[in-house]
Design a protein around this motif. Structure first.
Motif, mmCIF file in Angstrom:
data_model
loop_
_atom_site.group_PDB
_atom_site.id
_atom_site.type_symbol
_atom_site.label_atom_id
_atom_site.label_comp_id
_atom_site.label_asym_id
_atom_site.label_seq_id
_atom_site.Cartn_x
_atom_site.Cartn_y
_atom_site.Cartn_z
ATOM 1 N N LEU A 229 0.841 -1.208 0.000
ATOM 2 C CA LEU A 229 0.000 0.000 0.000
ATOM 3 C C LEU A 229 0.876 1.259 0.000
ATOM 4 C CD1 LEU A 229 -2.835 -1.115 2.468
ATOM 5 C CD2 LEU A 229 -2.928 -1.073 -0.036
ATOM 6 N N ALA A 230 1.988 1.225 0.742
ATOM 7 C CA ALA A 230 2.910 2.371 0.771
ATOM 8 C C ALA A 230 3.538 2.581 -0.608
ATOM 9 C CB ALA A 230 3.991 2.145 1.823
ATOM 10 N N LEU A 231 3.786 1.476 -1.299
ATOM 11 C CA LEU A 231 4.368 1.524 -2.638
ATOM 12 C C LEU A 231 3.404 2.218 -3.610
ATOM 13 C CD1 LEU A 231 6.873 0.443 -4.098
ATOM 14 C CD2 LEU A 231 5.692 -1.724 -4.413
ATOM 15 N N ILE A 232 2.124 1.863 -3.517
ATOM 16 C CA ILE A 232 1.128 2.460 -4.415
ATOM 17 C C ILE A 232 0.926 3.936 -4.044
ATOM 18 C CG2 ILE A 232 -1.179 2.196 -5.431
ATOM 19 C CD1 ILE A 232 -1.182 -0.699 -4.445
ATOM 20 N N ALA A 233 0.971 4.240 -2.747
ATOM 21 C CA ALA A 233 0.832 5.634 -2.305
ATOM 22 C C ALA A 233 2.012 6.475 -2.807
ATOM 23 C CB ALA A 233 0.730 5.696 -0.779
ATOM 24 N N ARG A 234 3.228 5.899 -2.773
ATOM 25 C CA ARG A 234 4.407 6.625 -3.282
ATOM 26 C C ARG A 234 4.263 6.893 -4.781
ATOM 27 N NH1 ARG A 234 10.659 4.478 -3.082
ATOM 28 N NH2 ARG A 234 9.801 3.010 -4.600
ATOM 29 N N GLU A 235 3.753 5.889 -5.502
ATOM 30 C CA GLU A 235 3.491 6.048 -6.937
ATOM 31 C C GLU A 235 2.522 7.218 -7.172
ATOM 32 O OE1 GLU A 235 4.559 4.187 -9.564
ATOM 33 O OE2 GLU A 235 3.120 4.733 -11.129
ATOM 34 N N GLY A 236 1.517 7.342 -6.304
ATOM 35 C CA GLY A 236 0.559 8.450 -6.409
ATOM 36 C C GLY A 236 1.245 9.799 -6.235
ATOM 37 N N GLN A 237 2.168 9.883 -5.239
ATOM 38 C CA GLN A 237 2.920 11.127 -5.028
ATOM 39 C C GLN A 237 3.749 11.472 -6.261
ATOM 40 O OE1 GLN A 237 5.069 10.115 -1.504
ATOM 41 N NE2 GLN A 237 3.269 10.300 -0.181
ATOM 42 N N GLN A 238 4.345 10.437 -6.864
ATOM 43 C CA GLN A 238 5.175 10.670 -8.054
ATOM 44 C C GLN A 238 4.325 11.158 -9.228
ATOM 45 O OE1 GLN A 238 6.992 6.801 -8.141
ATOM 46 N NE2 GLN A 238 8.719 7.408 -6.844
ATOM 47 N N ILE A 239 3.123 10.576 -9.383
ATOM 48 C CA ILE A 239 2.226 11.021 -10.460
ATOM 49 C C ILE A 239 1.857 12.484 -10.245
ATOM 50 C CG2 ILE A 239 -0.112 10.754 -11.438
ATOM 51 C CD1 ILE A 239 0.118 7.733 -10.848
ATOM 52 N N GLN A 240 1.502 12.810 -8.984
ATOM 53 C CA GLN A 240 1.109 14.181 -8.671
ATOM 54 C C GLN A 240 2.237 15.172 -8.978
ATOM 55 O OE1 GLN A 240 -0.744 14.411 -4.843
ATOM 56 N NE2 GLN A 240 -2.008 16.124 -5.562
ATOM 57 N N GLN A 241 3.468 14.829 -8.563
ATOM 58 C CA GLN A 241 4.619 15.701 -8.843
ATOM 59 C C GLN A 241 4.824 15.856 -10.348
ATOM 60 O OE1 GLN A 241 7.811 13.829 -6.717
ATOM 61 N NE2 GLN A 241 7.032 14.487 -4.720
ATOM 62 N N GLU A 242 4.699 14.737 -11.068
ATOM 63 C CA GLU A 242 4.919 14.770 -12.517
ATOM 64 C C GLU A 242 3.859 15.641 -13.201
ATOM 65 O OE1 GLU A 242 5.861 10.966 -13.992
ATOM 66 O OE2 GLU A 242 6.820 11.892 -15.735
ATOM 67 N N MET A 243 2.616 15.524 -12.774
ATOM 68 C CA MET A 243 1.556 16.320 -13.391
ATOM 69 C C MET A 243 1.752 17.805 -13.059
ATOM 70 S SD MET A 243 0.392 13.708 -14.835
ATOM 71 C CE MET A 243 -0.628 14.531 -16.022
ATOM 72 N N GLU A 244 2.131 18.118 -11.812
ATOM 73 C CA GLU A 244 2.388 19.522 -11.438
ATOM 74 C C GLU A 244 3.508 20.111 -12.289
ATOM 75 O OE1 GLU A 244 3.043 19.446 -7.222
ATOM 76 O OE2 GLU A 244 0.917 19.031 -6.814
ATOM 77 N N HIS A 245 4.530 19.296 -12.517
ATOM 78 C CA HIS A 245 5.664 19.708 -13.346
ATOM 79 C C HIS A 245 5.198 20.000 -14.776
ATOM 80 C CE1 HIS A 245 9.744 19.778 -14.910
ATOM 81 N NE2 HIS A 245 9.346 18.924 -15.850
ATOM 82 N N LEU A 246 4.376 19.095 -15.333
ATOM 83 C CA LEU A 246 3.886 19.267 -16.708
ATOM 84 C C LEU A 246 3.043 20.540 -16.844
ATOM 85 C CD1 LEU A 246 2.741 15.673 -17.804
ATOM 86 C CD2 LEU A 246 4.745 16.940 -18.588
ATOM 87 N N LEU A 247 2.267 20.814 -15.781
ATOM 88 C CA LEU A 247 1.365 21.971 -15.845
ATOM 89 C C LEU A 247 2.111 23.301 -15.741
ATOM 90 C CD1 LEU A 247 -1.562 20.472 -13.759
ATOM 91 C CD2 LEU A 247 -1.688 21.190 -16.149
ATOM 92 N N GLN A 248 3.393 23.234 -15.355
ATOM 93 C CA GLN A 248 4.188 24.467 -15.294
ATOM 94 C C GLN A 248 4.914 24.760 -16.607
ATOM 95 O OE1 GLN A 248 6.491 23.672 -11.819
ATOM 96 N NE2 GLN A 248 4.783 24.161 -10.441
ATOM 97 N N GLU A 249 4.862 23.827 -17.538
ATOM 98 C CA GLU A 249 5.531 24.035 -18.832
ATOM 99 C C GLU A 249 4.814 25.142 -19.613
ATOM 100 O OE1 GLU A 249 7.767 21.512 -20.691
ATOM 101 O OE2 GLU A 249 8.367 20.769 -18.723
ATOM 102 N N GLN A 250 5.557 25.792 -20.486
ATOM 103 C CA GLN A 250 4.984 26.897 -21.274
ATOM 104 C C GLN A 250 4.082 26.380 -22.391
ATOM 105 O OE1 GLN A 250 5.490 30.347 -20.688
ATOM 106 N NE2 GLN A 250 6.303 29.498 -18.775
ATOM 107 N N GLN A 251 4.420 25.235 -22.969
ATOM 108 C CA GLN A 251 3.708 24.700 -24.132
ATOM 109 C C GLN A 251 2.972 23.427 -23.727
ATOM 110 O OE1 GLN A 251 3.930 26.398 -26.936
ATOM 111 N NE2 GLN A 251 5.655 27.743 -26.459
ATOM 112 N N PRO A 252 1.671 23.532 -23.403
ATOM 113 C CA PRO A 252 0.964 22.354 -22.883
ATOM 114 C C PRO A 252 0.925 21.164 -23.861
ATOM 115 C CG PRO A 252 -0.560 24.181 -23.253
ATOM 116 C CD PRO A 252 0.811 24.727 -23.391
ATOM 117 N N LEU A 253 0.782 21.435 -25.167
ATOM 118 C CA LEU A 253 0.720 20.314 -26.119
ATOM 119 C C LEU A 253 2.070 19.602 -26.219
ATOM 120 C CD1 LEU A 253 -1.535 21.161 -29.181
ATOM 121 C CD2 LEU A 253 -2.018 19.805 -27.159
ATOM 122 N N GLU A 254 3.157 20.382 -26.235
ATOM 123 C CA GLU A 254 4.493 19.767 -26.272
ATOM 124 C C GLU A 254 4.727 18.975 -24.990
ATOM 125 O OE1 GLU A 254 3.804 22.476 -27.708
ATOM 126 O OE2 GLU A 254 4.963 22.679 -29.562
ATOM 127 N N ALA A 255 4.273 19.525 -23.864
ATOM 128 C CA ALA A 255 4.431 18.829 -22.579
ATOM 129 C C ALA A 255 3.685 17.489 -22.628
ATOM 130 C CB ALA A 255 3.903 19.696 -21.442
#
Lengths: 200, 200
Positions: B60-86
């Motif tokens: 369960l901790a492993l799946i929760a960590r995966e969730g944190q990583q997804i969230q960080q990755e999506m936040e990172h993508l949303l900060q890019e200037q070009q959403p389609l390229e991201a």
């Protein structure tokens, strides 16, 4: 005409497989007991073991029967006059199947078991190949009639149709809000885009 | 700066999760023993049980960590200037991940367990929602910049991106010939078609 006892044997064999499919879809393979299958099929344990020496033998027979059904369905599609219409109808049919919790439950259970049991894996891969070969043959028919963009690779298109079909089933499992039947037109649209590219 | 013992605790926690991920991907959850995880992480059983009271707690901790990583990755993508390229870059990245047998092995194992274990199911669904919400937000950014066809539903596009992503992972499991990394351009092309329709 087949002798009556042969017909009865086949009916019992299929009734046991149907009962097994229902139990495995509802409770999972591990939790399914042969006693549950007998109860649903209204047959004795002796009857079940006459046809299937083990729960695994029943599971393998179930996947093999699924393979025969795929083969028959693909042969039927390949006899249609209009290959693109046949493909579009088949995709819609799959979206309807994905709406059936018994069908998706069994498919996901087999996919999960496939990951661990080499015999299940072998049969599941064979069924998948039957589906993709049928789809590729349908794409080649459409190509022969000049209905798709020139130079496409039928196997590659079949792979991508399989990506989307598998993806639909996976979505049903992970997202309770996802209604596959309503997604038929999008699946058809993406399939047409793969086949014909940008239509102007 | 965090105190050294906190840093050490976090490093141990993550090393145990990494070892658990490797064991579960290679041998499956059922066949994984906590002793195997300790061996790979080079830690004692006492150490493991200090962090995770059970194998399930580690999962369960492993799946929760995966969730944190997804969230960080999506936040990172949303900060890019070009959403389609991201988005296109992210899809290519997923095709690369699908090539990694450890990553796909773990993902398929979690999907299978999700079918049987309500706690795994709840976390896996949460992670899936994080991914789809991130993708939908990225689509909305592209929409605000006028980069996509008018009137599209961002959630519906996110659903279909998820169909194709899940489908790619499912293909890897069932077809040993399927090479997901080579499929990146097709995935991008289908995503663009969903976003922009027929471009003339």
């Amino acid at each position: 005409m087949r002798p009556a006892n042969h017909v009865q044997r086949e009916a019992r064999y299929n009734a046991l497989l149907d009962a097994g499919a229902r139990c495995i879809a509802e409770h999972g393979y591990m939790a399914t007991r042969t006693a549950d299958i007998c109860l649903i099929a209204q047959m004795s344990a002796g009857n079940l073991f006459h046809y299937f020496p083990s729960k695994q033998a029943l599971l393998l027979a179930l996947i093999a029967r699924e393979g025969q059904q795929i083969q028959q369905e693909m042969e039927h599609l390949l006899q249609e006059q209009q290959p693109l219409e046949a493909l579009m109808g088949f995709l819609l049919h799959l979206c309807q199947l994905a709406e059936d919790p018994h069908y998706t439950g069994l498919a996901l259970e087999i996919a999960a078991l496939s990951h661990r049991d080499p015999q299940v894996c072998k049969l599941a891969r064979h069924n998948d190949l039957l589906l993709r070969e049928g789809l590729a043959a349908l794409v080649r028919q459409a190509n022969d009639l000049g209905l798709v963009r020139p130079g496409l690779c039928a196997e590659q298109i079949a792979n991508w149709l399989a990506v989307m079909i598998d993806g639909l089933f996976a979505r049903v499992a992970v997202d309770p809000q996802f209604a596959p039947q309503a997604q038929g037109p999008v699946l058809q649209e993406l399939a047409l885009h793969l086949l014909q590219g940008n239509r102007t």
